[in-house]
Design an enzyme around this catalytic site. Structure first.
Site, PDB file in Angstrom:
ATOM      1  N   HIS A  32      31.045  50.299  11.378  1.00 42.94           N
ATOM      2  CA  HIS A  32      29.836  50.736  10.700  1.00 42.94           C
ATOM      3  C   HIS A  32      29.533  52.187  11.058  1.00 42.94           C
ATOM      4  O   HIS A  32      29.464  52.543  12.226  1.00 42.94           O
ATOM      5  CB  HIS A  32      28.706  49.827  11.216  1.00 42.94           C
ATOM      6  CG  HIS A  32      27.455  49.873  10.413  1.00 42.94           C
ATOM      7  ND1 HIS A  32      27.422  49.571   9.075  1.00 42.94           N
ATOM      8  CD2 HIS A  32      26.178  50.165  10.771  1.00 42.94           C
ATOM      9  CE1 HIS A  32      26.173  49.659   8.641  1.00 42.94           C
ATOM     10  NE2 HIS A  32      25.399  50.024   9.652  1.00 42.94           N
TER      11      HIS A  32
ATOM     12  N   SER B  34      23.572  52.376   5.494  1.00 42.26           N
ATOM     13  CA  SER B  34      23.002  51.152   6.042  1.00 42.26           C
ATOM     14  C   SER B  34      21.605  50.888   5.475  1.00 42.26           C
ATOM     15  O   SER B  34      21.443  50.835   4.269  1.00 42.26           O
ATOM     16  CB  SER B  34      23.015  51.240   7.564  1.00 42.26           C
ATOM     17  OG  SER B  34      23.122  49.955   8.102  1.00 42.26           O
TER      18      SER B  34
HETATM   19  C1  GCU Z   1      20.848  46.314  11.308  1.00 39.72           C
HETATM   20  C2  GCU Z   1      20.422  45.524  10.103  1.00 39.72           C
HETATM   21  C3  GCU Z   1      21.113  45.983   8.840  1.00 39.72           C
HETATM   22  C4  GCU Z   1      20.976  47.461   8.687  1.00 39.72           C
HETATM   23  C5  GCU Z   1      21.453  48.160   9.935  1.00 39.72           C
HETATM   24  C6  GCU Z   1      21.270  49.669   9.910  1.00 39.72           C
HETATM   25  O1  GCU Z   1      22.159  46.015  11.629  1.00 39.72           O
HETATM   26  O2  GCU Z   1      20.677  44.187  10.368  1.00 39.72           O
HETATM   27  O3  GCU Z   1      20.559  45.345   7.712  1.00 39.72           O
HETATM   28  O4  GCU Z   1      21.687  47.892   7.561  1.00 39.72           O
HETATM   29  O5  GCU Z   1      20.726  47.686  11.040  1.00 39.72           O
HETATM   30  O6  GCU Z   1      20.450  50.167   9.177  1.00 39.72           O
HETATM   31  O7  GCU Z   1      21.935  50.330  10.692  1.00 39.72           O
END
Ligand code: GCU
Length: 673
Positions: free
Chosen positions: A654, A527
């Site tokens: 995710h 992420s």
């Molecule tokens: C949020 C953010 C993302 C990021 C994510 C994470 O959802 O919007 O851009 O990748 O956090 O790091 O878990």
């Protein structure tokens, strides 16, 4: 008599010293007898908010850190010269005088409003109020004009994970602390007929928006920009009985949306000072899945707008890139420079005379591993604590995965020997309590990683730069500042870039550690940390491989598709991640001189792995795959084998799972062994 004369004389002198500035008949004069909570609330923004609506406000603040009502009373009674008297004049100019007395401050202006407050933890403890507040009020009454209003500043509850002394009184429970403060302040206000300035409720309201805990900077003081502005809005509306919503003053470094949140939360607090109001925004956020999803983000594939990707093989001046040599010598540096100056921000080079020390070492994982914890100093008192797990009994240096963790090294494994950050240090980056050991262990399948002969090297993001909009004051960010500079230039690093720089500094250390083969280190991240791993590897060619796990917007996903998270939302929610120049591309993706396929191509000729998850629409899995395929074309152009690039999309949401890691380990086996 003599004392009185001296007081009057002192007050006259003080008036001169603090510059009695030109006022108008409608000037309002407010004096606080307070502590650092009022410093946060009244010393910046407030005068300017009033001025934006055409008012002149003179603000006095008698400050002693952590001061209680009892202490204020004793200081008044003894006429102690114990205060820092801070004043914002009619002209907005700030002046400070040390060793001031309450009597002097009271006589300094014909005050219209007097504000009292209690020490923050005591504000929820009724037995700490009297007789001190009563005494102070009677004392002040004899010295200020008859019409002077008296107010009580309702302060706020601490961050839920704060460790500040006094929080134990509320069982470390924010809601309880808030309720007690409300109850205590209402009672005190009623007793003495004071008006309440509902700062605590404004904070609580803001905690119920997507801004959540981003309101304090250390668990109890206000965030430099947002929290302080929120308090000033609350004071303004209480003083002037005018809605602060729509006020034109803009504090520096605060985005439009957070201005809107602050104004609306302050306004709601003034309307309902004793209870939390859930403030609705024009673009309400769905926080149900932990993700901040504005409801009009597109996740409908048929609604992806038409777009044209920039051609990776065309130089900015229109020339075609015709040979691999030209790519490496001209186009690649050009693209890297563009990504650095337009999106992530430039970082400095290595640390001169890097210092490091082994903080701990010992057997781990039932003897299957050696744990090593190293402190690398990047500034006199600032360091990153690197946690390493090395396969036990390895013959010679091993290849490694280097990736940051979100919540602290201790969350990586349920290993009691993993060091927690020093509390004082951790507070600077918004961590106030130890995170549960091993709480993120599922993201780090150590048995597999070590069993396959790799070391795992990790560190906590906050050691390099805290993951909140701290005004670029903590961690490594200030290292780039020239004398007098307080904020990065538009092309200087944001947090992702600072983290990536940190990964390179850890790689510097690995070059010196005999257990690791620094020429075989993969940068990995999930992420936001996947975005960072890509940047680290793009910038620092010593990384032998890059793994992007669901890095999404700002990582592997194409910006132009505007699917899932967009530039508008990523810069709105995480304004600290990118450099200032990037903000010009909000709702303006087609103006970007690149797209993320070119970011991925910067990894060539090294192995690149990109992964997505099917149900992770926020990261735009399709956009990640297309970017990956476009990058593959550059690998082809460079004459590189297709086996150097790999992609997978797994089922589910995710996350970084063991399944993902098994793919990465197979890939690494092909390229790092
Ligand atoms: C949020 C953010 C993302 C990021 C994510 C994470 O959802 O919007 O851009 O990748 O956090 O790091 O878990």
């Amino acid at each position: 008599m003599k004392k009185r004369l001296l007081t009057i004389l002192g007050a006259l002198l003080l008036g001169v010293a603090l510059g009695a500035a030109p006022a108008r008949p409608d000037t309002l004069r407010m004096l606080c007898i307070a502590n650092s909570f009022a410093v946060d609330a009244v010393e910046q923004n407030l005068h300017e908010i009033a001025a934006a609506d055409g008012h002149i406000l003179i603000i006095g603040n008698m400050y002693i850190g952590g001061c209680s009502l009892e202490k204020h009373w004793h200081n008044a009674e003894r006429d102690s010269a114990a205060y820092s008297y801070r004043k914002v004049g009619a002209d907005g100019v700030r002046r400070v005088r040390a060793n001031a007395r309450i009597s002097e401050a009271l006589a300094d202006e014909p005050w219209d409003v007097l504000v009292f407050q209690q020490q923050s933890a005591m504000a929820g403890q009724p037995e700490t109020f009297e007789p001190w507040l009563g005494n102070l009020l009677s004392y002040a009454k004899t010295q200020v004009p008859r019409r002077c209003k008296r107010m009580f500043f309702q302060t706020w509850a601490y961050a839920g994970n704060a460790t500040k002394q006094g929080f134990e009184y509320f069982d470390y429970d924010q809601e309880k602390m808030y309720q007690e403060i409300v109850r205590t302040c209402v009672a005190a206000a009623k007793r003495h007929r004071l008006e309440v300035i509902p700062g605590g409720t404004a904070v609580q309201n803001s905690r119920h928006t997507f801004n959540r805990e981003n309101v304090t900077r250390d668990g109890y003081h206000m965030h430099w920009w947002f929290g302080r502005y929120l308090q000033a809005c609350t004071f303004y509306e209480t003083l002037y009985k005018t809605s602060v919503v729509g006020n034109a003053y803009r504090p520096p470094h605060l985005g439009e949306r957070r201005v809107e949140i602050a104004q609306k939360c302050a306004h709601a607090a003034c309307l309902h000072p004793t209870e939390v109001t859930r403030v609705d925004f024009d673009n309400p956020f769905d926080t149900s899945n932990g993700n901040w999803k504005p409801d009009y983000i597109n996740t409908d594939p048929s609604q992806v707008p038409a777009y044209t990707l920039p051609d990776a093989l065309t130089m900015q001046d229109g020339r075609k890139v015709t040979t691999p040599e030209q790519w490496y010598a001209e186009r690649r540096p050009e693209l890297l420079e563009l990504f650095e100056t337009q999106m992530y921000g430039k970082a400095p080079g290595p640390i001169e005379d890097m210092r490091w020390e082994i903080a701990e070492e010992g057997p781990a994982l039932d003897g299957k591993a050696l744990r090593r914890q190293v402190r690398i100093f990047y500034d006199k008192h600032k360091y990153v604590t690197v946690l390493m797990f090395l396969p036990a009994g390895a013959e010679g240096p091993v290849p490694a995965f280097l990736g940051m963790n979100f919540d602290g090294n201790a969350t990586v494994a349920p290993d009691p020997a993993i060091l927690y950050p020093e509390p004082n240090y951790a507070q600077n980056y918004g961590i106030y309590k130890e995170q549960p050991r091993g709480s993120q262990a599922s993201r780090w399948p150590l048995e597999d990683i070590l069993g396959r002969g790799y070391a795992l090297v990790t560190f906590h993001t906050s050691d390099i730069d805290p993951d909140f909009d701290d005004g670029f004051r903590n961690g490594a960010t200030p290292l780039i500042y020239k004398k007098g500079q307080h904020f990065p230039d538009p092309d200087q690093w944001g947090t992702l870039s600072t983290w990536a720089w940190g990964m390179s500094r850890v790689l510097d250390y690995l070059e010196l550690d005999p257990s690791v083969d620094a020429s075989r280190v993969a940068a990995i991240g999930h992420s936001r940390l996947g975005k960072t791993a890509l940047l680290a590897a793009a910038r620092d060619r010593r990384f032998a491989m890059a793994v992007s796990n669901e890095s999404g917007c700002g990582g592997a996903a194409l910006s132009r598709r505007r699917y899932g998270e967009t530039i508008r939302f990523i810069t709105g929610n995480f304004p600290h991640w990118f450099c200032g120049n990037f903000f010009q591309y909000v709702d303006n993706e087609d103006a970007l001189p690149f797209d993320q396929h070119e970011f991925l191509a910067l990894i060539a000729p090294r192995p690149l792995y990109v992964a997505s998850a099917e149900d992770d629409s926020w990261t735009d899995p399709v956009g990640e795959r297309i970017a990956f395929q476009e990058a593959q074309k550059i690998y082809d152009f460079l004459g590189l084998d297709r086996s150097l690039t790999e992609y997978h999309v797994r089922e589910g949401k995710h996350g970084l799972t063991r399944e993902d890691w098994l793919h990465y380990l197979d890939f690494a086996d092909k390229h790092l062994k």
